[in-house]
Design a protein around this motif. Sequence first.
Motif, PDB file in Angstrom:
ATOM      1  N   THR A  33       0.785  -1.173   0.065  1.00  0.00           N
ATOM      2  CA  THR A  33      -0.146   0.081   0.208  1.00  0.00           C
ATOM      3  C   THR A  33       0.922   1.164  -0.002  1.00  0.00           C
ATOM      4  O   THR A  33       1.892   1.345   0.645  1.00  0.00           O
ATOM      5  CB  THR A  33      -0.874   0.042   1.219  1.00  0.00           C
ATOM      6  OG1 THR A  33      -1.836  -1.109   1.313  1.00  0.00           O
ATOM      7  CG2 THR A  33      -1.974   1.218   1.254  1.00  0.00           C
TER       8      THR A  33
ATOM      9  N   ALA B  83      -3.527   3.961  -2.410  1.00  0.00           N
ATOM     10  CA  ALA B  83      -4.071   2.765  -3.037  1.00  0.00           C
ATOM     11  C   ALA B  83      -3.220   1.536  -2.361  1.00  0.00           C
ATOM     12  O   ALA B  83      -2.002   1.699  -2.068  1.00  0.00           O
ATOM     13  CB  ALA B  83      -4.036   3.060  -4.465  1.00  0.00           C
TER      14      ALA B  83
ATOM     15  N   SER C 114      -7.269  -1.899  -3.764  1.00  0.00           N
ATOM     16  CA  SER C 114      -8.095  -1.134  -2.646  1.00  0.00           C
ATOM     17  C   SER C 114      -7.740   0.389  -2.688  1.00  0.00           C
ATOM     18  O   SER C 114      -6.575   0.905  -3.147  1.00  0.00           O
ATOM     19  CB  SER C 114      -7.963  -1.423  -1.561  1.00  0.00           C
ATOM     20  OG  SER C 114      -6.767  -1.135  -1.054  1.00  0.00           O
ATOM     21  N   ILE C 115      -8.517   1.367  -2.444  1.00  0.00           N
ATOM     22  CA  ILE C 115      -8.438   2.717  -2.310  1.00  0.00           C
ATOM     23  C   ILE C 115      -8.713   2.825  -0.725  1.00  0.00           C
ATOM     24  O   ILE C 115      -9.827   2.494  -0.217  1.00  0.00           O
ATOM     25  CB  ILE C 115      -9.377   3.657  -3.244  1.00  0.00           C
ATOM     26  CG1 ILE C 115      -9.165   3.149  -4.671  1.00  0.00           C
ATOM     27  CG2 ILE C 115      -9.170   4.988  -2.864  1.00  0.00           C
ATOM     28  CD1 ILE C 115      -9.945   3.913  -5.680  1.00  0.00           C
TER      29      ILE C 115
ATOM     30  N   GLU D 297     -11.951   2.522   3.623  1.00  0.00           N
ATOM     31  CA  GLU D 297     -11.171   1.657   2.215  1.00  0.00           C
ATOM     32  C   GLU D 297     -12.188   0.889   1.662  1.00  0.00           C
ATOM     33  O   GLU D 297     -13.318   0.274   2.018  1.00  0.00           O
ATOM     34  CB  GLU D 297     -10.391   0.711   3.065  1.00  0.00           C
ATOM     35  CG  GLU D 297      -9.417  -0.103   2.125  1.00  0.00           C
ATOM     36  CD  GLU D 297      -8.486  -1.021   2.896  1.00  0.00           C
ATOM     37  OE1 GLU D 297      -7.677  -1.558   2.132  1.00  0.00           O
ATOM     38  OE2 GLU D 297      -8.476  -1.019   3.946  1.00  0.00           O
TER      39      GLU D 297
END
Length: 179
Positions: free
Chosen positions: A65, A78, A99-100, A115
């Motif tokens: 990440t 992200a 994922s954000i 998230e």
Amino acid sequence: MKTKVLPVFIKRLTFLFLLLMNCVNFAQQTPVTETKNDFWSDVQFGGGLGLAIGSGFTNISVSPTAIYNFNEYVSAGAGLQYSYLKDRDFYSSSMYGGSIIGLINPIEEFQLSVELEQLRVNLKADNSTFTDDFWNTGLFLGAGYRMDNVTIGARYNVLFVEDKGVYGDAFMPFVRVFF
């Protein structure tokens, strides 16, 4: 005589006005300085690594990440995720996706997070022809206690539906580390 004084006075006043305007224009200019791009100094990297090997059981996961710190209170970033799970003579699965994440630190020791995660799941039962490929979406709201670069807390999947998807529970603890 008065008629000659007025034009001379107006000429001198106009000259003084133009001279002052010229000085004012120069006074408004600021020197051009090179600004250093500090983008990378505000980026932090982290994520997770997991390995569990047991009697007939294997679980490997990697989830890097990166976040950008907009200021001391707000960060966003992200991540990527890959997991492989195998239970001998039962099933195997692989999950991959992204994922954000958004982080808010209202005070230094407390962190709130949101998230959005999207995973592709490939599942195969070993002793049958059963296979299942599907997308799993999670929207996690979390809170944690933060100590420097480490946050310990819990998150809750608001899109969780029991007996559907890859997670067995909507509530999950986490340890988040960024360098």
